[in-house]
Scaffold this active site. Structure first.
Site, PDB file in Angstrom:
ATOM      1  N   GLU A   7      -3.407  -4.503  -2.844  1.00  0.00           N
ATOM      2  CA  GLU A   7      -4.008  -5.402  -3.842  1.00  0.00           C
ATOM      3  C   GLU A   7      -4.162  -4.696  -5.181  1.00  0.00           C
ATOM      4  OE1 GLU A   7      -5.036  -4.657  -0.836  1.00  0.00           O
ATOM      5  OE2 GLU A   7      -6.222  -6.242   0.089  1.00  0.00           O
ATOM      6  N   ASN A  17       0.844  -1.200   0.000  1.00  0.00           N
ATOM      7  CA  ASN A  17       0.000   0.000   0.000  1.00  0.00           C
ATOM      8  C   ASN A  17       0.880   1.251   0.000  1.00  0.00           C
ATOM      9  OD1 ASN A  17       0.631  -0.930   2.655  1.00  0.00           O
ATOM     10  ND2 ASN A  17      -1.003   0.283   3.556  1.00  0.00           N
ATOM     11  N   CYS A  49     -10.319  -5.030   0.994  1.00  0.00           N
ATOM     12  CA  CYS A  49     -11.424  -4.065   1.065  1.00  0.00           C
ATOM     13  C   CYS A  49     -12.328  -4.240  -0.155  1.00  0.00           C
ATOM     14  CB  CYS A  49     -10.890  -2.631   1.152  1.00  0.00           C
ATOM     15  SG  CYS A  49     -10.353  -1.935  -0.410  1.00  0.00           S
TER      16      CYS A  49
HETATM   17  N1  THU Z   1      -5.268  -1.346   2.803  1.00  0.00           N
HETATM   18  C1  THU Z   1      -4.790  -2.189   1.846  1.00  0.00           C
HETATM   19  O1  THU Z   1      -3.664  -2.021   1.356  1.00  0.00           O
HETATM   20  N2  THU Z   1      -5.605  -3.189   1.422  1.00  0.00           N
HETATM   21  C2  THU Z   1      -6.855  -3.430   1.893  1.00  0.00           C
HETATM   22  O2  THU Z   1      -7.539  -4.299   1.382  1.00  0.00           O
HETATM   23  C3  THU Z   1      -7.364  -2.657   3.013  1.00  0.00           C
HETATM   24  C4  THU Z   1      -6.568  -1.472   3.415  1.00  0.00           C
HETATM   25  C5  THU Z   1      -4.424  -0.235   3.253  1.00  0.00           C
HETATM   26  C6  THU Z   1      -4.923   1.121   2.863  1.00  0.00           C
HETATM   27  C7  THU Z   1      -4.302   1.985   3.939  1.00  0.00           C
HETATM   28  O3  THU Z   1      -3.001   2.354   3.513  1.00  0.00           O
HETATM   29  C8  THU Z   1      -4.195   1.073   5.136  1.00  0.00           C
HETATM   30  O4  THU Z   1      -4.330  -0.235   4.662  1.00  0.00           O
HETATM   31  C9  THU Z   1      -5.251   1.332   6.203  1.00  0.00           C
HETATM   32  O5  THU Z   1      -6.517   1.329   5.665  1.00  0.00           O
END
Ligand code: THU
Length: 134
Positions: A58, A45, A87
């Site tokens: 993802e 992320n 998510c």
């Molecule tokens: N995040 C992801 O990388 N993938 C997900 O499916 C859910 C959330 C990240 C986004 C943000 O940088 C951190 O997790 C907190 O939400």
């Protein structure tokens, strides 16, 4: 796919999570996508001071893979603290390329917590074929 390959993918997802740029949430996530040919694409992320511009691991993995010419995905491994699942936005982006994607959910240590298909995580979904109705 053999268990050892799944374990390896989740371990690589945990390695990818170490590259996360997550100064705001302090919630690193790592993702590894596997193609039918066995090629792996990993991502993390990437957050932004303008919070809404954050990209999840993802989706970063999907965009990286597609940008390099891959679209035929079979597996996705994740490393999420506590073994959380993707998510809704990421589920929809993944669904564009396969409803049958197998998702291996792992924790921050790279240990498999559970497995699920995208069909299970995103039932009754909207996809490319939905546009052919009329
Ligand atoms: N995040 C992801 O990388 N993938 C997900 O499916 C859910 C959330 C990240 C986004 C943000 O940088 C951190 O997790 C907190 O939400």
């Amino acid at each position: 796919m053999e268990q050892s390959k799944k374990e390896e993918m989740v371990r690589l997802a945990a390695v990818a999570a170490r590259k996360a740029y997550a100064p705001y949430s302090k919630f690193p996530v790592g993702a590894v996508l596997r193609t039918a040919e066995g090629v792996l694409y990993s991502a993390c992320n990437v957050e932004n001071a303008s919070y809404g511009l954050t990209i999840c691991a993802e989706r970063a993995a999907v965009f990286k893979a597609v940008s390099e010419g891959a679209q035929n995905f079979t597996h996705l491994a994740l490393s999420v603290r506590g073994g959380g699942s993707p998510c809704g936005a990421c589920r929809q982006v993944l669904r564009e390329f396969s409803q049958d994607l197998e998702i291996i959910l792992g924790d921050e240590n790279g240990t498999i917590v559970r497995e699920a298909s995208l069909r299970e995580l995103l039932p009754d979904s909207f996809g490319p074929e939905s546009l052919d109705c009329c």
